[in-house]
Design a protein around this motif. Structure first.
Motif, PDB file in Angstrom:
ATOM      1  N   SER A 139       0.993  -1.214  -0.137  1.00 55.31           N
ATOM      2  CA  SER A 139       0.008  -0.032   0.046  1.00 55.31           C
ATOM      3  C   SER A 139       0.663   1.351   0.032  1.00 55.31           C
ATOM      4  CB  SER A 139      -0.832   0.084   1.046  1.00 55.31           C
ATOM      5  OG  SER A 139      -0.332   0.018   2.371  1.00 55.31           O
ATOM      6  N   ILE A 140       1.904   1.268   0.722  1.00 58.24           N
ATOM      7  CA  ILE A 140       2.871   2.424   0.649  1.00 58.24           C
ATOM      8  C   ILE A 140       3.579   2.401  -0.645  1.00 58.24           C
ATOM      9  CG2 ILE A 140       4.995   3.404   1.807  1.00 58.24           C
ATOM     10  CD1 ILE A 140       4.034   1.895   4.324  1.00 58.24           C
ATOM     11  N   SER A 141       3.957   1.463  -1.385  1.00 59.72           N
ATOM     12  CA  SER A 141       4.790   1.588  -2.408  1.00 59.72           C
ATOM     13  C   SER A 141       3.848   1.846  -3.707  1.00 59.72           C
ATOM     14  CB  SER A 141       5.669   0.318  -2.765  1.00 59.72           C
ATOM     15  OG  SER A 141       4.663  -0.664  -3.015  1.00 59.72           O
ATOM     16  N   ASN A 142       2.528   1.591  -3.635  1.00 66.25           N
ATOM     17  CA  ASN A 142       1.703   1.901  -4.708  1.00 66.25           C
ATOM     18  C   ASN A 142       1.054   3.201  -4.766  1.00 66.25           C
ATOM     19  OD1 ASN A 142       1.661  -0.751  -5.763  1.00 66.25           O
ATOM     20  ND2 ASN A 142      -0.106  -1.567  -4.355  1.00 66.25           N
ATOM     21  N   GLY A 143       1.646   4.072  -3.851  1.00 66.54           N
ATOM     22  CA  GLY A 143       1.255   5.485  -3.863  1.00 66.54           C
ATOM     23  C   GLY A 143      -0.034   5.720  -3.144  1.00 66.54           C
ATOM     24  N   SER A 144      -0.467   4.779  -2.212  1.00 63.19           N
ATOM     25  CA  SER A 144      -1.892   4.772  -1.473  1.00 63.19           C
ATOM     26  C   SER A 144      -1.881   5.895  -0.503  1.00 63.19           C
ATOM     27  CB  SER A 144      -2.222   3.664  -1.012  1.00 63.19           C
ATOM     28  OG  SER A 144      -3.443   3.796  -0.104  1.00 63.19           O
ATOM     29  N   GLU A 145      -2.794   6.662  -0.187  1.00 59.75           N
ATOM     30  CA  GLU A 145      -2.770   7.529   0.697  1.00 59.75           C
ATOM     31  C   GLU A 145      -3.167   7.191   2.114  1.00 59.75           C
ATOM     32  OE1 GLU A 145      -1.622  10.967   0.494  1.00 59.75           O
ATOM     33  OE2 GLU A 145      -1.335  10.211  -1.668  1.00 59.75           O
ATOM     34  N   SER A 146      -3.313   5.769   2.184  1.00 59.43           N
ATOM     35  CA  SER A 146      -3.695   5.270   3.297  1.00 59.43           C
ATOM     36  C   SER A 146      -2.697   5.231   4.365  1.00 59.43           C
ATOM     37  CB  SER A 146      -4.451   3.906   3.333  1.00 59.43           C
ATOM     38  OG  SER A 146      -3.392   2.780   3.061  1.00 59.43           O
ATOM     39  N   TRP A 147      -1.332   5.367   3.864  1.00 57.89           N
ATOM     40  CA  TRP A 147      -0.018   5.304   4.734  1.00 57.89           C
ATOM     41  C   TRP A 147      -0.189   6.371   5.685  1.00 57.89           C
ATOM     42  CZ3 TRP A 147       3.277   9.325   5.518  1.00 57.89           C
ATOM     43  CH2 TRP A 147       3.244  10.302   4.800  1.00 57.89           C
ATOM     44  N   GLN A 148      -0.972   7.666   5.506  1.00 63.65           N
ATOM     45  CA  GLN A 148      -0.996   8.562   6.554  1.00 63.65           C
ATOM     46  C   GLN A 148      -2.102   8.331   7.502  1.00 63.65           C
ATOM     47  OE1 GLN A 148      -2.261  11.776   3.445  1.00 63.65           O
ATOM     48  NE2 GLN A 148      -0.226  12.522   3.674  1.00 63.65           N
ATOM     49  N   THR A 149      -3.406   7.717   7.122  1.00 60.09           N
ATOM     50  CA  THR A 149      -4.002   7.346   8.100  1.00 60.09           C
ATOM     51  C   THR A 149      -3.317   6.104   9.159  1.00 60.09           C
ATOM     52  OG1 THR A 149      -5.709   7.703   6.827  1.00 60.09           O
ATOM     53  CG2 THR A 149      -6.516   6.244   8.370  1.00 60.09           C
ATOM     54  N   LEU A 150      -2.598   5.146   8.287  1.00 64.08           N
ATOM     55  CA  LEU A 150      -2.044   4.131   9.230  1.00 64.08           C
ATOM     56  C   LEU A 150      -0.903   4.925  10.282  1.00 64.08           C
ATOM     57  CD1 LEU A 150      -1.219   1.396   9.867  1.00 64.08           C
ATOM     58  CD2 LEU A 150       0.480   1.289   7.957  1.00 64.08           C
ATOM     59  N   ALA A 151      -0.209   5.855   9.899  1.00 65.20           N
ATOM     60  CA  ALA A 151       0.672   6.643  10.646  1.00 65.20           C
ATOM     61  C   ALA A 151       0.068   7.145  11.858  1.00 65.20           C
ATOM     62  CB  ALA A 151       1.557   7.400   9.968  1.00 65.20           C
ATOM     63  N   PHE A 152      -1.184   7.810  11.564  1.00 65.54           N
ATOM     64  CA  PHE A 152      -2.025   8.526  12.584  1.00 65.54           C
ATOM     65  C   PHE A 152      -2.644   7.638  13.335  1.00 65.54           C
ATOM     66  CE2 PHE A 152      -6.402  10.402  13.038  1.00 65.54           C
ATOM     67  CZ  PHE A 152      -6.079  10.954  14.217  1.00 65.54           C
ATOM     68  N   THR A 153      -3.138   6.475  12.879  1.00 68.08           N
ATOM     69  CA  THR A 153      -3.505   5.207  13.930  1.00 68.08           C
ATOM     70  C   THR A 153      -2.776   4.624  14.730  1.00 68.08           C
ATOM     71  OG1 THR A 153      -5.482   5.183  12.343  1.00 68.08           O
ATOM     72  CG2 THR A 153      -5.137   3.498  13.753  1.00 68.08           C
ATOM     73  N   THR A 154      -1.462   4.468  14.142  1.00 67.73           N
ATOM     74  CA  THR A 154      -0.366   3.830  14.865  1.00 67.73           C
ATOM     75  C   THR A 154       0.008   4.686  16.221  1.00 67.73           C
ATOM     76  OG1 THR A 154       0.422   2.666  13.005  1.00 67.73           O
ATOM     77  CG2 THR A 154       1.910   2.889  14.798  1.00 67.73           C
ATOM     78  N   LEU A 155       0.076   6.025  15.724  1.00 72.84           N
ATOM     79  CA  LEU A 155       0.517   6.988  16.787  1.00 72.84           C
ATOM     80  C   LEU A 155      -0.415   6.996  17.775  1.00 72.84           C
ATOM     81  CD1 LEU A 155       1.994   9.903  14.764  1.00 72.84           C
ATOM     82  CD2 LEU A 155       3.301   8.228  16.411  1.00 72.84           C
ATOM     83  N   VAL A 156      -1.692   7.195  17.571  1.00 73.18           N
ATOM     84  CA  VAL A 156      -3.054   7.185  18.598  1.00 73.18           C
ATOM     85  C   VAL A 156      -2.784   5.724  19.314  1.00 73.18           C
ATOM     86  CG1 VAL A 156      -5.388   6.862  18.660  1.00 73.18           C
ATOM     87  CG2 VAL A 156      -4.432   8.570  17.128  1.00 73.18           C
ATOM     88  N   PHE A 157      -2.857   4.629  18.658  1.00 71.10           N
ATOM     89  CA  PHE A 157      -2.782   3.322  19.735  1.00 71.10           C
ATOM     90  C   PHE A 157      -1.496   3.258  20.381  1.00 71.10           C
ATOM     91  CE2 PHE A 157      -5.655   1.016  16.314  1.00 71.10           C
ATOM     92  CZ  PHE A 157      -6.569   1.622  16.788  1.00 71.10           C
ATOM     93  N   ALA A 158      -0.413   3.647  19.834  1.00 67.46           N
ATOM     94  CA  ALA A 158       0.761   3.517  20.681  1.00 67.46           C
ATOM     95  C   ALA A 158       0.788   4.440  22.104  1.00 67.46           C
ATOM     96  CB  ALA A 158       1.928   4.192  19.955  1.00 67.46           C
ATOM     97  N   GLN A 159       0.088   5.640  21.822  1.00 67.12           N
ATOM     98  CA  GLN A 159       0.120   6.625  23.006  1.00 67.12           C
ATOM     99  C   GLN A 159      -0.995   5.986  23.922  1.00 67.12           C
ATOM    100  OE1 GLN A 159       1.627   9.514  23.885  1.00 67.12           O
ATOM    101  NE2 GLN A 159       3.017   8.659  22.309  1.00 67.12           N
ATOM    102  N   LEU A 160      -2.017   5.331  23.315  1.00 66.73           N
ATOM    103  CA  LEU A 160      -3.121   4.710  24.475  1.00 66.73           C
ATOM    104  C   LEU A 160      -2.165   3.389  25.105  1.00 66.73           C
ATOM    105  CD1 LEU A 160      -6.101   4.790  22.337  1.00 66.73           C
ATOM    106  CD2 LEU A 160      -5.560   6.121  24.110  1.00 66.73           C
ATOM    107  N   ALA A 161      -1.499   2.614  24.316  1.00 70.46           N
ATOM    108  CA  ALA A 161      -0.494   1.611  25.108  1.00 70.46           C
ATOM    109  C   ALA A 161       0.347   2.202  26.156  1.00 70.46           C
ATOM    110  CB  ALA A 161      -0.029   0.905  23.892  1.00 70.46           C
ATOM    111  N   ASN A 162       1.024   3.175  25.629  1.00 71.68           N
ATOM    112  CA  ASN A 162       2.008   3.728  26.775  1.00 71.68           C
ATOM    113  C   ASN A 162       1.132   4.316  27.897  1.00 71.68           C
ATOM    114  OD1 ASN A 162       4.678   4.806  27.142  1.00 71.68           O
ATOM    115  ND2 ASN A 162       3.812   6.860  26.729  1.00 71.68           N
ATOM    116  N   VAL A 163      -0.016   4.842  27.668  1.00 70.93           N
ATOM    117  CA  VAL A 163      -0.613   5.526  28.954  1.00 70.93           C
ATOM    118  C   VAL A 163      -0.992   4.384  29.937  1.00 70.93           C
ATOM    119  CG1 VAL A 163      -2.920   5.489  28.352  1.00 70.93           C
ATOM    120  CG2 VAL A 163      -2.041   7.536  29.765  1.00 70.93           C
ATOM    121  N   LEU A 164      -1.262   3.190  29.435  1.00 70.88           N
ATOM    122  CA  LEU A 164      -1.523   2.291  30.243  1.00 70.88           C
ATOM    123  C   LEU A 164      -0.285   1.382  31.130  1.00 70.88           C
ATOM    124  CD1 LEU A 164      -4.266   0.237  27.884  1.00 70.88           C
ATOM    125  CD2 LEU A 164      -4.498   1.366  30.133  1.00 70.88           C
ATOM    126  N   SER A 165       0.722   1.357  30.211  1.00 72.50           N
ATOM    127  CA  SER A 165       1.868   0.943  30.779  1.00 72.50           C
ATOM    128  C   SER A 165       2.558   1.887  31.729  1.00 72.50           C
ATOM    129  CB  SER A 165       3.021   0.591  29.576  1.00 72.50           C
ATOM    130  OG  SER A 165       3.051   1.463  28.880  1.00 72.50           O
TER     131      SER A 165
END
Length: 113
Positions: A6-32
């Motif tokens: 999806s990244i190499s095909n020029g899909s714009e979903s990589w931005q959504t993936l980055a955004f979602t990954t950061l959100v989920f990582a912060q939520l995991a961090n707040v729990l830990s």
């Protein structure tokens, strides 16, 4: 194709993936990081119910943003295929595991002195 496809095909979903990954990582961090020395499991996942509800609500809001037309339009995001959503979740679990492992190592080092 998966994530790399999806990244190499020029899909714009990589931005959504980055955004979602950061959100989920912060939520995991707040729990830990609730304690510098005790693991989430020794504290009890339900020992701070308001925090747990906020984390669950935040996951729900993030999913609503990326999977509803209104959320997609307002935040300029795209729906993620299941494998990319799994990637974001696994990345968050890595953050959680690294913090928990760090606490375990510090505790183990402190007991051996």
């Amino acid at each position: 194709l998966g994530l790399a496809g999806s990244i190499s095909n020029g899909s714009e979903s990589w931005q959504t993936l980055a955004f979602t990954t950061l959100v989920f990582a912060q939520l995991a961090n707040v729990l830990s990081v609730r304690s510098e020395t005790r693991s989430l499991w020794s504290l009890g996942i339900g020992s701070n119910r308001p925090l747990l509800w906020i984390v669950l609500a935040s996951v729900g809001v993030q999913l609503a943003l990326i999977y509803t037309p209104t959320g997609q339009r307002w935040f300029n995001v795209q729906p993620l295929p299941p494998q990319e959503l799994a990637w974001a979740l696994c990345s968050a679990l890595v953050v959680f595991a690294v913090v928990e492992l760090g606490k375990w190592r510090r505790n183990r080092r402190g007991k051996s002195v």
